[in-house]
Design a protein around this motif. Structure first.
Motif, short mmCIF file in Angstrom:
data_model
loop_
_atom_site.label_atom_id
_atom_site.label_comp_id
_atom_site.label_asym_id
_atom_site.label_seq_id
_atom_site.Cartn_x
_atom_site.Cartn_y
_atom_site.Cartn_z
N VAL A 1 47.17 36.19 38.19
CA VAL A 1 47.46 37.61 37.98
C VAL A 1 48.88 37.80 37.48
CG1 VAL A 1 47.49 39.86 39.12
CG2 VAL A 1 45.85 38.14 39.87
N LYS A 2 49.02 38.59 36.41
CA LYS A 2 50.36 38.91 35.87
C LYS A 2 50.69 40.34 36.22
CE LYS A 2 51.81 35.95 32.29
NZ LYS A 2 51.23 35.09 31.39
N ASN A 3 51.92 40.57 36.68
CA ASN A 3 52.34 41.94 36.99
C ASN A 3 53.05 42.57 35.79
OD1 ASN A 3 54.95 40.93 37.04
ND2 ASN A 3 55.26 41.26 39.22
N ALA A 4 53.51 43.80 35.96
CA ALA A 4 54.15 44.55 34.87
C ALA A 4 55.39 43.83 34.32
CB ALA A 4 54.50 45.95 35.34
N GLU A 5 56.08 43.08 35.17
CA GLU A 5 57.29 42.36 34.72
C GLU A 5 56.96 41.05 34.01
OE1 GLU A 5 57.88 43.19 38.61
OE2 GLU A 5 57.81 45.07 37.51
N GLY A 6 55.67 40.71 33.97
CA GLY A 6 55.26 39.48 33.30
C GLY A 6 55.28 38.26 34.20
N LYS A 7 55.54 38.46 35.49
CA LYS A 7 55.51 37.34 36.45
C LYS A 7 54.06 37.04 36.80
CE LYS A 7 59.97 38.26 38.53
NZ LYS A 7 60.55 39.33 39.31
N GLU A 8 53.78 35.76 37.07
CA GLU A 8 52.41 35.37 37.42
C GLU A 8 52.35 34.90 38.87
OE1 GLU A 8 49.16 33.05 34.96
OE2 GLU A 8 50.39 31.62 36.06
N ALA A 9 51.28 35.31 39.55
CA ALA A 9 51.01 34.80 40.90
C ALA A 9 49.59 34.27 40.88
CB ALA A 9 51.15 35.92 41.92
N ILE A 10 49.34 33.26 41.69
CA ILE A 10 48.02 32.62 41.72
C ILE A 10 47.46 32.69 43.13
CG2 ILE A 10 46.75 30.47 41.32
CD1 ILE A 10 49.13 29.63 39.48
N TRP A 11 46.19 33.10 43.22
CA TRP A 11 45.46 33.10 44.48
C TRP A 11 44.13 32.41 44.27
CZ3 TRP A 11 48.06 37.55 42.90
CH2 TRP A 11 49.06 38.02 43.76
N THR A 12 43.57 31.89 45.35
CA THR A 12 42.27 31.25 45.29
C THR A 12 41.35 31.90 46.32
OG1 THR A 12 43.27 29.18 44.57
CG2 THR A 12 41.04 29.05 45.51
N ILE A 13 40.14 32.21 45.88
CA ILE A 13 39.10 32.69 46.79
C ILE A 13 38.09 31.55 46.86
CG2 ILE A 13 37.30 34.41 47.23
CD1 ILE A 13 38.90 36.38 45.49
N ASP A 14 38.07 30.87 48.00
CA ASP A 14 37.19 29.71 48.18
C ASP A 14 35.92 30.15 48.88
OD1 ASP A 14 35.83 27.45 49.03
OD2 ASP A 14 37.65 26.32 49.47
N MET A 15 34.87 30.27 48.11
CA MET A 15 33.56 30.63 48.67
C MET A 15 32.61 29.46 48.50
SD MET A 15 33.00 33.54 50.04
CE MET A 15 34.47 33.83 50.93
N LYS A 16 33.18 28.25 48.63
CA LYS A 16 32.38 27.04 48.51
C LYS A 16 32.47 26.21 49.79
CE LYS A 16 31.20 23.56 45.15
NZ LYS A 16 31.39 23.24 43.73
N THR A 17 33.70 26.09 50.31
CA THR A 17 33.88 25.25 51.49
C THR A 17 34.40 26.02 52.71
OG1 THR A 17 36.04 24.61 50.63
CG2 THR A 17 34.24 23.08 50.23
N THR A 18 35.49 26.79 52.53
CA THR A 18 36.14 27.39 53.69
C THR A 18 35.87 28.87 53.90
OG1 THR A 18 38.13 27.85 52.41
CG2 THR A 18 38.07 25.74 53.59
N GLY A 19 35.44 29.57 52.85
CA GLY A 19 35.25 31.02 52.97
C GLY A 19 36.57 31.70 53.26
N SER A 20 37.57 31.40 52.43
CA SER A 20 38.91 31.94 52.68
C SER A 20 39.62 32.32 51.39
CB SER A 20 39.75 30.90 53.43
OG SER A 20 39.92 29.76 52.62
N VAL A 21 40.72 33.04 51.56
CA VAL A 21 41.58 33.42 50.44
C VAL A 21 42.96 32.84 50.75
CG1 VAL A 21 42.63 35.35 49.18
CG2 VAL A 21 40.36 35.63 50.19
N TYR A 22 43.57 32.21 49.76
CA TYR A 22 44.92 31.70 49.99
C TYR A 22 45.75 31.79 48.71
CZ TYR A 22 42.72 27.38 48.24
OH TYR A 22 42.02 26.45 47.50
#
Length: 129
Positions: free
Chosen positions: A45-66
């Motif tokens: 995800v890129k914000n208005a300032e052009g910075k990028e952040a990365i998240w993972t939604i694991d719905m295969k093994t752990t059922g979690s977001v990190y």
């Protein structure tokens, strides 16, 4: 789960709420959601300032977001803006429409990306996003 939040990203609030919902799931609910989705989404995800952040939604093994890249190979990597993610999460924008208009790009299994809508909708009612 404050370690999910990233300063300057509205998406991080939504993803933190999503993580809270997943944590509150019983083992059976988690297994059902994993069975239904069976995959890993990596969100860039890129914000208005052009910075990028990365998240993972694991719905295969752990059922979690990190926060951070997928620990194992993601089924799909979704590249989008902070605003676009918020619109998707709020149900104001359809994922396919976002893709067709260039607001969302994918790497990997494009058809799997359509399951993100389902994950967001399934948890939205519980999280009251």
């Amino acid at each position: 789960m404050s370690d999910i939040k990233v300063e300057g990203f509205k998406s991080s609030e939504t993803l933190a709420a999503l993580a809270t919902v997943f944590e509150a799931y019983s083992e059976d609910q988690k297994k059902a959601q994993i069975k239904k989705t069976n995959g890993i989404f990596e969100l860039r995800v890129k914000n208005a300032e052009g910075k990028e952040a990365i998240w993972t939604i694991d719905m295969k093994t752990t059922g979690s977001v990190y926060k951070g890249g997928a620990k194992s190979k993601p089924n799909v990597t979704i590249l989008l803006s902070d605003d676009t993610f918020q619109q998707l999460a709020d149900g104001k924008l359809d994922g396919q429409k976002a893709f067709m208009t260039g607001k969302l790009k994918t790497k990997g299994n494009m058809m799997f990306a359509t399951k993100l809508d389902g994950v967001l909708k399934a948890t939205k009612t519980k999280a009251k996003l």
